[in-house]
Design a protein around this motif. Structure first.
Motif, PDB file in Angstrom:
ATOM      1  N   SER A   1      38.756  75.305  16.549  1.00 21.87           N
ATOM      2  CA  SER A   1      39.323  75.620  17.881  1.00 21.87           C
ATOM      3  C   SER A   1      39.035  77.144  18.465  1.00 21.87           C
ATOM      4  O   SER A   1      38.916  77.552  19.637  1.00 21.87           O
ATOM      5  CB  SER A   1      40.832  75.600  17.872  1.00 21.87           C
ATOM      6  OG  SER A   1      41.391  76.547  16.998  1.00 21.87           O
ATOM      7  N   LEU A   2      38.492  78.076  17.462  1.00 25.18           N
ATOM      8  CA  LEU A   2      38.216  79.317  17.732  1.00 25.18           C
ATOM      9  C   LEU A   2      36.707  79.145  18.880  1.00 25.18           C
ATOM     10  O   LEU A   2      36.557  80.226  19.674  1.00 25.18           O
ATOM     11  CB  LEU A   2      37.936  80.126  16.693  1.00 25.18           C
ATOM     12  CG  LEU A   2      39.005  81.114  16.016  1.00 25.18           C
ATOM     13  CD1 LEU A   2      38.365  81.877  14.770  1.00 25.18           C
ATOM     14  CD2 LEU A   2      39.753  81.832  16.912  1.00 25.18           C
ATOM     15  N   ALA A   3      35.925  78.460  18.551  1.00 31.30           N
ATOM     16  CA  ALA A   3      35.061  78.369  19.684  1.00 31.30           C
ATOM     17  C   ALA A   3      35.162  78.092  21.096  1.00 31.30           C
ATOM     18  O   ALA A   3      34.523  78.572  21.789  1.00 31.30           O
ATOM     19  CB  ALA A   3      33.992  76.986  19.311  1.00 31.30           C
ATOM     20  N   GLU A   4      36.543  77.560  21.347  1.00 32.12           N
ATOM     21  CA  GLU A   4      36.837  77.434  22.769  1.00 32.12           C
ATOM     22  C   GLU A   4      37.202  78.787  23.392  1.00 32.12           C
ATOM     23  O   GLU A   4      37.047  79.047  24.535  1.00 32.12           O
ATOM     24  CB  GLU A   4      38.083  76.726  22.810  1.00 32.12           C
ATOM     25  CG  GLU A   4      37.958  75.204  22.359  1.00 32.12           C
ATOM     26  CD  GLU A   4      39.269  74.383  22.204  1.00 32.12           C
ATOM     27  OE1 GLU A   4      40.272  74.757  22.828  1.00 32.12           O
ATOM     28  OE2 GLU A   4      39.159  73.356  21.757  1.00 32.12           O
ATOM     29  N   LYS A   5      37.738  79.641  22.513  1.00 33.81           N
ATOM     30  CA  LYS A   5      37.861  81.101  23.222  1.00 33.81           C
ATOM     31  C   LYS A   5      36.854  82.250  22.744  1.00 33.81           C
ATOM     32  O   LYS A   5      37.319  83.438  22.499  1.00 33.81           O
ATOM     33  CB  LYS A   5      39.316  81.518  22.856  1.00 33.81           C
ATOM     34  CG  LYS A   5      39.657  81.372  21.540  1.00 33.81           C
ATOM     35  CD  LYS A   5      41.249  81.747  21.419  1.00 33.81           C
ATOM     36  CE  LYS A   5      41.971  81.963  20.173  1.00 33.81           C
ATOM     37  NZ  LYS A   5      43.409  82.317  20.055  1.00 33.81           N
ATOM     38  N   THR A   6      35.869  81.802  22.433  1.00 37.61           N
ATOM     39  CA  THR A   6      34.597  82.985  21.766  1.00 37.61           C
ATOM     40  C   THR A   6      33.688  82.740  22.963  1.00 37.61           C
ATOM     41  O   THR A   6      32.989  81.927  23.207  1.00 37.61           O
ATOM     42  CB  THR A   6      34.155  82.539  20.492  1.00 37.61           C
ATOM     43  OG1 THR A   6      35.434  82.454  19.540  1.00 37.61           O
ATOM     44  CG2 THR A   6      33.150  83.679  19.936  1.00 37.61           C
ATOM     45  N   TYR A   7      33.296  83.922  23.214  1.00 40.03           N
ATOM     46  CA  TYR A   7      32.134  84.058  24.425  1.00 40.03           C
ATOM     47  C   TYR A   7      30.953  84.986  23.759  1.00 40.03           C
ATOM     48  O   TYR A   7      31.167  85.955  23.389  1.00 40.03           O
ATOM     49  CB  TYR A   7      32.695  84.520  25.587  1.00 40.03           C
ATOM     50  CG  TYR A   7      34.007  83.893  26.263  1.00 40.03           C
ATOM     51  CD1 TYR A   7      33.701  82.818  27.127  1.00 40.03           C
ATOM     52  CD2 TYR A   7      35.477  84.038  25.748  1.00 40.03           C
ATOM     53  CE1 TYR A   7      34.654  82.001  27.509  1.00 40.03           C
ATOM     54  CE2 TYR A   7      36.204  83.197  26.099  1.00 40.03           C
ATOM     55  CZ  TYR A   7      36.162  82.542  27.169  1.00 40.03           C
ATOM     56  OH  TYR A   7      37.283  81.860  27.506  1.00 40.03           O
TER      57      TYR A   7
END
Length: 577
Positions: free
Chosen positions: A337-343
């Motif tokens: 789920s960290l991929a969703e808020k990593t830019y």
């Protein structure tokens, strides 16, 4: 168990002398009760202040063996709110001097019917024979909470602005920490975008019961979250101790989204986002740069703490200038789920003004903070030895080193630095002077074992030919022989990438002495280039074009605004939930 090594200068060795003022006459029950409760010796009691010891307020004993370490800032603010039950109201002018507590540079002493907040920096004092109320920094009041509150107010008013060097706001009400760092300042430059505005940081934090209450709530919430993550109480308190009271009060006094650089300096009082280059900085100060070879996430308390912070709804965004970091975070923390808020957000620069290069000129710089130890970690020893060999073959070569030097250097390095064609700049210089150094240099020496993105980008944007080591992540900036040179020798020796857990393990040991094999490879590559003017020109222009194409400030602001729109939406959804 979490542990952090403090610099030697932070350890205190002063002692505080309390002399008995107990009346010699009288055998009444009151006097005997006072003697029994205080267990006060007839000779001077010397209390060591190397650590913040908690003296039991029911029985103050002559020996402090087995005393309990102060329970971080939580207890301080508990007492600020008047919840302590161990103050017995012995505010009597007949009572002997009594140490109530030692905390944050102060001894809190009950003497002569009043409570004194005595700076530990004053050293030994005799409360029975001298008036200390007029001594510098002493605070006098009628109760411990009153004096402690005034001590906190004074600390807030006089402390450096924590890790908060500047605060910048945008429509999402982001309180930005570290905005004057050159890697991030271009995103927030005023006058380029009406959507970005600059706010000055508050000069003081007005301490109030509501503010203390918000911090208390943040602490209780943080402790509960860590308990669910199976982090021990001792490890939780060790982490809290590294987030100092002033910074947390300041965080509680500012609403909106808080933006950190490098490490999450938060207990979750506000929604927050963070910019990182590599994941290991998230674990500061418990894992420090160049000392991560021993990291094992299976047994690491700081790993569990940071993982819980990142997975919480309070963490609304992670931005990184390295593509592999964006890819690796969900693997390292075992959380897709960290991929969703990593830019992915590259560093950006304003286009520099071209300046005539000085032929055969070399530049070495240490990091923005200019700590002298950075000379070693940036490869300063090998940079000096590389230049020494180059200058033997090319007598007109010159070197500028913008850095603070360690007090003691190897003799071979000191000899190089003492040469007339080497210029050392160890004093602060303006941004304009720094830009000119990059603009005039033909080569930029940075043989560090780790990536230094902003320095590399500045050099490439100014058309410098970068001489980098094969550090982790440097291949995302520079391609050997095309827009710079990458010299092998650091991978496997100073760093390794652990694929199974997506973690960069680093060790900087050995950088205090020259790596002669590495130096020789660098000298041969540079010498070949110096004999080919057309290739030097081609590499310089390719570097300049690559930096302008991939790292323009205009594109950076646009990308940052897009990520913030997504982050704002996440904040709204979280608040509704």
């Amino acid at each position: 168990m979490l542990s952090v090594e403090l610099p030697a200068q932070l350890h205190r060795s002063s002692q505080f002398i309390l002399r008995s003022a107990l009346p010699t006459g009288g055998t009444g029950k009151g006097n005997e009760t006072c003697r029994r409760n205080l267990a006060y010796p007839r000779h001077p009691l010397r209390l060591p202040l190397e650590v913040r010891e908690h003296v039991d307020h029911d029985v103050a004993t002559a020996s402090l063996g087995g005393s309990v370490k102060e329970n971080s800032i939580a207890a301080m603010f508990d007492r600020l709110r008047g919840r302590s039950t161990k103050i017995h109201g012995l505010l009597s002018e007949f009572a002997p001097p009594r140490l109530l507590d030692s905390e944050d540079g102060y001894n809190f002493v009950l003497a002569q019917g009043r409570v004194f907040g005595v700076p530990q920096s004053l050293g030994p004092l005799d409360l029975s024979s001298e008036d200390i109320s007029t001594k510098p920094g002493v605070i006098v009041g009628n109760s411990l909470p009153e004096v402690r509150m005034r001590a906190v107010r004074r600390a807030v008013a006089t402390a450096p602005r924590i890790p908060v060097t500047s605060m910048l706001g945008i429509p999402a009400n982001v309180a930005f920490y570290g905005a004057n760092h050159p890697a991030l300042a271009p995103l927030f430059s005023p006058g380029h975008d009406d959507d970005i505005r600059v706010l000055d940081p508050p000069r003081e934090v007005e301490i109030s019961n509501p503010l203390i209450g918000r911090l208390d709530y943040a602490l209780r919430t943080f402790r509960a979250r860590m308990a669910r993550a199976n982090v021990s109480e001792n490890d939780v308190e060790a982490f809290i101790d590294t987030r100092d009271p002033v910074s947390q009060l300041l965080a509680c006094s500012r609403g909106g989204i808080h933006f950190f650089q490098g490490a999450p300096l938060t207990l979750g009082a506000n929604p927050w986002m963070i910019q990182i280059e590599k994941a290991s900085t998230l674990f500061l100060p418990f894992i420090t740069p160049g000392n991560s070879y021993g990291f094992d996430r299976r047994v690491s308390a700081i790993y569990r703490i940071v993982r819980a912070l990142l997975l919480s709804d309070d963490c609304v965004g992670i931005v990184t200038n390295i593509r592999s970091t964006k890819r690796d975070l969900p693997v390292l923390f075992e959380a897709p789920s960290l991929a969703e808020k990593t830019y992915y957000l590259p560093f950006f620069l304003e286009p520099p003004r071209p300046v005539q290069k000085r032929p055969r000129s070399f530049l070495f710089t240490s990091s923005w903070h200019q700590h002298e130890a950075n000379f070693y970690s940036r490869g300063g020893v090998d940079a000096a030895m590389i230049f020494a060999e180059i200058s033997k073959r090319h007598r007109d070569a010159e070197l500028v080193m913008r850095c603070s030097l360690p007090a003691s250097l190897p003799d071979s390095v000191q000899t190089v630095l003492d040469a007339p064609n080497v210029r050392i700049i160890d004093q602060p210089i303006s941004d304009e002077e720094m830009h000119r150094l990059f603009a005039e240099a033909q080569f930029y020496l940075l043989p560090a074992p780790s990536l230094h993105s902003m320095s590399t980008l500045q050099a490439m944007a100014n058309g410098c030919i970068c001489i980098l080591a094969d550090s982790w992540g440097s291949d995302e900036y520079l391609h050997d022989g095309i827009d710079g040179l990458r010299i092998s020798g650091r991978e496997g020796k100073n760093w390794e990438y652990r694929v199974h857990e997506a973690f960069l393990a680093e060790r900087y040991a050995g950088l205090e002495t020259p790596d002669l094999a590495f130096v020789q490879r660098a000298v041969e590559a540079i010498d070949r280039l110096l004999l080919d003017d057309s290739q030097m020109q081609a590499i310089s222009e390719t570097a300049r074009i690559a930096a302008a194409r991939s790292n323009s400030a205009e594109a950076g602001r646009k990308a940052f605004a897009e990520s913030l729109r997504d982050i704002r939406g996440r904040v709204v959804r979280s608040s509704r939930a």
